[in-house]
Design a protein around this motif. Structure first.
Motif, PDB file in Angstrom:
ATOM      1  N   PRO A   1      60.190  20.531  34.009  1.00 45.22           N
ATOM      2  CA  PRO A   1      59.917  21.712  34.835  1.00 45.22           C
ATOM      3  C   PRO A   1      60.374  21.570  36.283  1.00 45.22           C
ATOM      4  N   LEU A   2      60.677  20.337  36.713  1.00 47.04           N
ATOM      5  CA  LEU A   2      61.140  20.126  38.079  1.00 47.04           C
ATOM      6  C   LEU A   2      62.663  20.076  38.190  1.00 47.04           C
ATOM      7  N   ASP A   3      63.356  20.233  37.071  1.00 47.65           N
ATOM      8  CA  ASP A   3      64.814  20.206  37.063  1.00 47.65           C
ATOM      9  C   ASP A   3      65.342  21.638  37.149  1.00 47.65           C
ATOM     10  N   ILE A   4      65.784  22.043  38.322  1.00 44.48           N
ATOM     11  CA  ILE A   4      66.261  23.415  38.525  1.00 44.48           C
ATOM     12  C   ILE A   4      67.519  23.671  37.704  1.00 44.48           C
ATOM     13  N   GLY A   5      68.256  22.609  37.372  1.00 48.52           N
ATOM     14  CA  GLY A   5      69.466  22.769  36.585  1.00 48.52           C
ATOM     15  C   GLY A   5      69.224  23.256  35.170  1.00 48.52           C
ATOM     16  N   GLN A   6      67.971  23.249  34.707  1.00 47.00           N
ATOM     17  CA  GLN A   6      67.672  23.744  33.364  1.00 47.00           C
ATOM     18  C   GLN A   6      67.529  25.263  33.325  1.00 47.00           C
ATOM     19  N   TRP A   7      67.608  25.911  34.475  1.00 50.23           N
ATOM     20  CA  TRP A   7      67.535  27.367  34.537  1.00 50.23           C
ATOM     21  C   TRP A   7      68.938  27.965  34.568  1.00 50.23           C
ATOM     22  N   GLY A   8      69.086  29.111  33.913  1.00 49.84           N
ATOM     23  CA  GLY A   8      70.274  29.946  34.058  1.00 49.84           C
ATOM     24  C   GLY A   8      69.837  31.318  34.533  1.00 49.84           C
ATOM     25  N   PHE A   9      70.592  31.908  35.447  1.00 50.53           N
ATOM     26  CA  PHE A   9      70.189  33.172  36.060  1.00 50.53           C
ATOM     27  C   PHE A   9      71.254  34.236  35.791  1.00 50.53           C
ATOM     28  N   TYR A  10      70.829  35.308  35.129  1.00 49.63           N
ATOM     29  CA  TYR A  10      71.689  36.458  34.870  1.00 49.63           C
ATOM     30  C   TYR A  10      71.302  37.552  35.857  1.00 49.63           C
ATOM     31  N   VAL A  11      72.285  38.172  36.494  1.00 48.60           N
ATOM     32  CA  VAL A  11      72.011  39.133  37.569  1.00 48.60           C
ATOM     33  C   VAL A  11      72.689  40.461  37.254  1.00 48.60           C
ATOM     34  N   ALA A  12      71.935  41.552  37.374  1.00 52.28           N
ATOM     35  CA  ALA A  12      72.486  42.893  37.133  1.00 52.28           C
ATOM     36  C   ALA A  12      71.909  43.879  38.130  1.00 52.28           C
ATOM     37  N   SER A  13      72.672  44.906  38.451  1.00 52.93           N
ATOM     38  CA  SER A  13      72.182  45.973  39.309  1.00 52.93           C
ATOM     39  C   SER A  13      71.246  46.884  38.521  1.00 52.93           C
ATOM     40  N   ARG A  14      70.422  47.615  39.252  1.00 56.42           N
ATOM     41  CA  ARG A  14      69.522  48.559  38.596  1.00 56.42           C
ATOM     42  C   ARG A  14      70.309  49.597  37.798  1.00 56.42           C
ATOM     43  N   ALA A  15      71.459  50.006  38.318  1.00 57.82           N
ATOM     44  CA  ALA A  15      72.246  51.020  37.620  1.00 57.82           C
ATOM     45  C   ALA A  15      72.600  50.574  36.210  1.00 57.82           C
ATOM     46  N   LEU A  16      72.963  49.308  36.054  1.00 58.37           N
ATOM     47  CA  LEU A  16      73.310  48.797  34.723  1.00 58.37           C
ATOM     48  C   LEU A  16      72.083  48.728  33.823  1.00 58.37           C
ATOM     49  N   VAL A  17      70.970  48.233  34.378  1.00 59.60           N
ATOM     50  CA  VAL A  17      69.750  48.111  33.581  1.00 59.60           C
ATOM     51  C   VAL A  17      69.230  49.483  33.181  1.00 59.60           C
ATOM     52  N   GLU A  18      69.258  50.409  34.103  1.00 55.66           N
ATOM     53  CA  GLU A  18      68.776  51.760  33.816  1.00 55.66           C
ATOM     54  C   GLU A  18      69.665  52.444  32.783  1.00 55.66           C
ATOM     55  N   ALA A  19      70.984  52.224  32.874  1.00 60.60           N
ATOM     56  CA  ALA A  19      71.907  52.846  31.924  1.00 60.60           C
ATOM     57  C   ALA A  19      71.653  52.357  30.504  1.00 60.60           C
ATOM     58  N   ALA A  20      71.191  51.100  30.371  1.00 57.66           N
ATOM     59  CA  ALA A  20      70.871  50.578  29.043  1.00 57.66           C
ATOM     60  C   ALA A  20      69.696  51.333  28.433  1.00 57.66           C
ATOM     61  N   GLY A  21      68.761  51.803  29.274  1.00 59.34           N
ATOM     62  CA  GLY A  21      67.697  52.698  28.832  1.00 59.34           C
ATOM     63  C   GLY A  21      66.601  52.054  28.020  1.00 59.34           C
ATOM     64  N   HIS A  22      66.362  50.751  28.173  1.00 57.78           N
ATOM     65  CA  HIS A  22      65.352  50.060  27.376  1.00 57.78           C
ATOM     66  C   HIS A  22      64.268  49.470  28.275  1.00 57.78           C
ATOM     67  N   ALA A  23      63.070  49.333  27.711  1.00 58.28           N
ATOM     68  CA  ALA A  23      61.971  48.696  28.426  1.00 58.28           C
ATOM     69  C   ALA A  23      62.040  47.183  28.340  1.00 58.28           C
ATOM     70  N   SER A  24      62.827  46.653  27.399  1.00 55.24           N
ATOM     71  CA  SER A  24      63.024  45.213  27.277  1.00 55.24           C
ATOM     72  C   SER A  24      64.425  44.959  26.741  1.00 55.24           C
ATOM     73  N   LEU A  25      64.932  43.759  27.007  1.00 57.35           N
ATOM     74  CA  LEU A  25      66.281  43.400  26.576  1.00 57.35           C
ATOM     75  C   LEU A  25      66.276  41.991  25.990  1.00 57.35           C
ATOM     76  N   GLY A  26      67.004  41.807  24.889  1.00 56.99           N
ATOM     77  CA  GLY A  26      67.224  40.488  24.339  1.00 56.99           C
ATOM     78  C   GLY A  26      68.364  39.804  25.055  1.00 56.99           C
ATOM     79  N   LEU A  27      68.592  38.527  24.732  1.00 57.49           N
ATOM     80  CA  LEU A  27      69.587  37.741  25.452  1.00 57.49           C
ATOM     81  C   LEU A  27      70.993  38.299  25.254  1.00 57.49           C
ATOM     82  N   ALA A  28      71.331  38.742  24.049  1.00 57.69           N
ATOM     83  CA  ALA A  28      72.668  39.278  23.809  1.00 57.69           C
ATOM     84  C   ALA A  28      72.926  40.499  24.681  1.00 57.69           C
ATOM     85  N   SER A  29      71.926  41.366  24.815  1.00 56.32           N
ATOM     86  CA  SER A  29      72.083  42.555  25.649  1.00 56.32           C
ATOM     87  C   SER A  29      72.215  42.177  27.125  1.00 56.32           C
ATOM     88  N   VAL A  30      71.443  41.191  27.548  1.00 55.18           N
ATOM     89  CA  VAL A  30      71.533  40.738  28.942  1.00 55.18           C
ATOM     90  C   VAL A  30      72.924  40.180  29.227  1.00 55.18           C
TER      91      VAL A  30
END
Length: 213
Positions: free
Chosen positions: A146-175
């Protein structure tokens, strides 16, 4: 929150927060210190609640945010330039026994805003400018640190993209379809800033969102 000059007579305004350092002792009984409480409340950074707070903390530090948001805010992190960031977290491993790795899913992408003055909004909306999907990628408990920051991956999207997807939740493939590949922690602030600049160019802001799809 209303200022003291405009608040109703019966409005209870909390005192300004004085950050605790941990060595402060509880008064009235021998109950230990604030640090003792922190050790009790968050001894394991792998639990779902604490892992989510950890991801928010990492994003907060990455962008140089000044203060932590209040818990009723409709987003998690406010950057120094005013960009509102929502942080969603998922992981393959949990603190309980599992027959198989957890499905990666990022939930509660939209919600009802709330304020002390107006209460809860009647409709759900997408309330951040930028969404960060933080994935803890360890697949074995032997590797999980839990102290190794390298074990995290960060996916970043604008609200416009997330809103256009139109879902309350997203799986990894969609992200991945929305964001492309993940960035490492060292690149996170830059990716958020790039997405924020694209919002300025298109005139998109979280305030414009009233979707309830």
């Amino acid at each position: 929150m209303p200022s003291d000059s405009t608040a109703p007579a019966n409005w209870h305004t909390p005192a300004e927060l004085v950050p605790l350092e941990g060595r402060e002792a509880f008064r009235g009984a021998d109950a230990g210190t604030v640090l003792d409480f922190w050790r009790y409340a968050m001894p394991d950074l792998r639990t779902n609640t604490t892992r989510g707070l950890l991801a928010e903390f990492l994003v907060h530090r990455a962008v140089g945010a000044v203060a932590r948001n209040t818990e009723w805010e409709a987003f998690d992190v406010l950057t120094p330039d005013g960009t509102r960031v929502e942080v969603k977290t998922s992981a393959y491993l949990q603190v309980w026994g599992q027959r198989r790795l957890s499905e990666i899913r990022f939930s509660r992408l939209r919600g009802r805003t709330w304020s002390p003055e107006a209460g809860e909004a009647s409709e759900q909306s997408y309330n951040a400018d930028i969404y960060v999907f933080a994935l803890h990628a360890a697949r074995t408990h032997a590797d999980y640190d839990p102290l190794d920051i390298g074990q995290w991956g960060f996916y970043v999207a604008s609200r416009a993209l997330v809103e256009a997807a139109g879902h309350a939740s997203l799986g990894l493939a969609s992200v991945r379809r929305l964001c492309g590949g993940p960035v490492a922690y060292e690149e996170l602030a830059g990716r958020i800033a790039t997405c924020a600049r694209s919002l300025l160019l298109t005139g998109e802001t979280a305030e414009a969102s009233t979707a309830d799809t």
